[in-house]
Design a protein around this motif. Structure first.
Motif, short mmCIF file in Angstrom:
data_model
loop_
_atom_site.label_atom_id
_atom_site.label_comp_id
_atom_site.label_asym_id
_atom_site.label_seq_id
_atom_site.Cartn_x
_atom_site.Cartn_y
_atom_site.Cartn_z
N ILE A 75 60.98 -17.55 -34.00
CA ILE A 75 61.80 -17.19 -32.86
C ILE A 75 63.16 -17.88 -33.01
N ALA A 76 64.20 -17.23 -32.51
CA ALA A 76 65.55 -17.79 -32.60
C ALA A 76 66.33 -17.44 -31.34
N LYS A 96 56.44 -11.77 -38.01
CA LYS A 96 57.00 -11.38 -36.72
C LYS A 96 58.22 -12.24 -36.40
N SER A 97 59.25 -11.59 -35.81
CA SER A 97 60.42 -12.35 -35.35
C SER A 97 60.79 -11.92 -33.94
N ALA A 134 64.29 -19.70 -25.46
CA ALA A 134 63.62 -19.52 -26.75
C ALA A 134 62.73 -20.72 -27.08
N LEU A 135 63.21 -21.93 -26.78
CA LEU A 135 62.40 -23.13 -27.02
C LEU A 135 61.11 -23.10 -26.20
N LYS A 136 61.25 -22.68 -24.95
CA LYS A 136 60.08 -22.58 -24.07
C LYS A 136 59.07 -21.57 -24.60
N MET A 137 59.57 -20.43 -25.07
CA MET A 137 58.69 -19.38 -25.57
C MET A 137 58.03 -19.81 -26.90
N ALA A 138 58.79 -20.54 -27.72
CA ALA A 138 58.23 -21.02 -28.99
C ALA A 138 57.01 -21.91 -28.75
N GLU A 140 55.09 -21.88 -26.02
CA GLU A 140 54.01 -21.10 -25.40
C GLU A 140 53.29 -20.22 -26.42
N LYS A 141 54.02 -19.63 -27.36
CA LYS A 141 53.46 -18.66 -28.30
C LYS A 141 53.17 -19.24 -29.69
N ASN A 142 53.50 -20.52 -29.88
CA ASN A 142 53.29 -21.18 -31.17
C ASN A 142 54.14 -20.55 -32.28
N TYR A 143 55.33 -20.07 -31.91
CA TYR A 143 56.28 -19.58 -32.90
C TYR A 143 57.04 -20.75 -33.51
N THR A 144 57.54 -20.58 -34.74
CA THR A 144 58.43 -21.56 -35.36
C THR A 144 59.86 -21.26 -34.95
N PHE A 145 60.52 -22.23 -34.34
CA PHE A 145 61.89 -22.01 -33.88
C PHE A 145 62.87 -22.21 -35.03
N ILE A 146 63.76 -21.25 -35.21
CA ILE A 146 64.77 -21.30 -36.27
C ILE A 146 66.12 -21.57 -35.62
N HIS A 147 66.57 -22.80 -35.71
CA HIS A 147 67.82 -23.19 -35.06
C HIS A 147 69.01 -22.59 -35.81
N PRO A 148 70.02 -22.11 -35.10
CA PRO A 148 71.16 -21.48 -35.78
C PRO A 148 72.07 -22.45 -36.53
N PHE A 149 72.03 -23.74 -36.18
CA PHE A 149 72.93 -24.67 -36.89
C PHE A 149 72.34 -26.08 -37.06
N ALA A 150 71.57 -26.58 -36.09
CA ALA A 150 71.07 -27.96 -36.15
C ALA A 150 69.80 -28.05 -36.98
#
Length: 405
Positions: A75-76, A96-97, A134-138, A140-150
């Motif tokens: 997720i991003a 999935k993205s 997006a962080l909250k959803m990551a 809840e759904k166990n998605y890997t968060f892909i940060h745009p810069f950090a």
């Protein structure tokens, strides 16, 4: 976060070999003449997905794939370009993205992201609100968060731009758009570790100046809101890790306002035949509006970071640019409301070689005297001198008028 290790940037370059379209630095003679320096353009607006962001996103997902950590999807949060990079990369690795975008994101970027296979959710009025969702959803759904810069892997991917530039030209200065700081972190790290004599200068939008203010204050300064046509760098807050990297690798930062960015977009269309979004045009804006002290012998590289501009925004920029450069003029003229009055005016304008592109007629305004009418007329003109001649002729012929800005 310290400087991105050179080995990480070189590894990213290997991962990206079959994905990235290599856009060589191209000399810009007209811009060089205007800037009084030798200017070279790095056209990431022509990159796959229309921006440099594919580099960082693909490198990050490549690393996760190698580690076996792409099982639950990613997720991003993004204003658009990172979104497309993540969507493309996820499709490549068949995972999935989900992308959370601010509600005001241009339709072009939303549809492009969906077409690349991502599920798009519109949440929040700016990037930071979309990011929080997006962080909250990551979680809840166990998605890997892909940060745009950090993220060091993301920044390493962006740093591959510098490796390509270093292979082609011995530059003196590199101008880099700055929003969250991922691009300039990667680019500055590569230059510091390979050729520290090159000055890396960030260019931010005046409507999103958190990183600019923080850099010059040497401490993190957060802002309450952002408002700029450069939506790709409209970031409200400063990430601590990225800020530390920037402090070590960046020599200076300048800023440009929306009018200057708009003029740079129009200049690139007319003089370079390139369509570049607001964030991608900030370096050109800095050159056109003398934000730097340059010398004729200096070689300046400018990263055009993206070209995904909304058509509606582009139309507005062109229209305002034509008016600002006196190639289009709008007048409101008071006429006697009788047969032949409009024809007499248009005959006069025809003799002045002014092309009429739009006319509207108002005979019911409460501000009018009885028997009068307002004519709003848009003309194509040939510059300030031609416009002044038209004004003078209308005054000589007794017309009452005002310019519509």
């Amino acid at each position: 976060m310290n400087l991105i290790p050179l080995q990480a940037i070189e590894l990213a370059k290997k991962r990206l070999t079959s994905i990235i379209y290599h856009n060589p630095l191209s000399y810009a003679p007209k811009l060089s003449q205007l800037s009084k320096a030798q200017v070279f353009l790095k056209k990431e607006n022509l990159q796959l997905t229309g921006s440099f962001k594919i580099r960082g996103a693909f490198n990050k997902l490549s690393a996760l794939h190698e580690e076996g950590k792409l099982t639950h999807g990613v997720i991003a949060a993004s204003a658009g370009n990172h979104a497309q990079g993540v969507a493309y990369s996820a499709s490549h690795f068949k995972v999935k993205s989900v992308v959370v975008m601010p509600e005001a994101t241009p339709l072009l970027k939303v549809e492009s992201t969906r077409n690349l296979g991502a599920e798009v959710l519109l949440k929040g009025t700016n990037y930071d609100e979309a990011y929080a969702y997006a962080l909250k959803m990551a979680k809840e759904k166990n998605y890997t968060f892909i940060h745009p810069f950090a993220d060091s892997e993301v920044a390493a991917g962006q740093g591959t731009i510098a490796l390509e530039m270093l292979d082609e030209q011995d530059l003196d200065i590199v101008l880099v758009p700055v929003g969250g700081g991922g691009l300039i972190s990667g680019v500055a790290s590569a230059y510091r570790l390979i050729n520290p004599n090159v000055k890396v200068i960030g260019v931010s939008a005046k409507g999103a100046r958190a990183m600019f203010e923080s850099f010059h204050a040497k401490r993190i300064i957060k802002t309450d809101s952002v408002k700029t046509i450069a939506d790709g760098i409209a970031v409200r807050d400063v990430n601590e890790g990225i800020f530390e990297c920037i402090k070590q690798g960046v020599d200076d930062m300048v800023e440009v306002d929306d009018e200057e960015i708009a003029s740079a977009i129009l200049y690139l269309i007319e003089s370079q035949k390139l369509v570049v979004e607001g964030a991608g045009a900030v370096g050109i804006a800095a050159l056109l509006h003398n934000k730097l002290d340059l010398h004729p012998h200096q070689k300046v590289g400018v990263i055009l970071s993206g070209g995904n501009i909304d058509v509606t925004m582009l139309n507005l920029i062109i229209e305002k640019g034509l008016i600002k450069t006196n190639r289009k003029t709008k007048f409101r003229i008071t006429l006697i409301d009788k047969p032949g009055s409009l024809m007499k005016l248009t005959d006069l304008l025809t003799k002045m070689d002014a092309n009429i592109v739009h006319v509207s007629y108002d005979r019911i305004s409460t501000k009018l005297e009885y028997g009068d009418a307002y004519i709003s007329i848009t003309l194509e003109t040939k510059g300030l001198e031609h416009k002044e001649k038209i004004r003078n002729i209308m005054l000589e012929n007794g017309y009452k008028f005002s310019e519509i800005v």
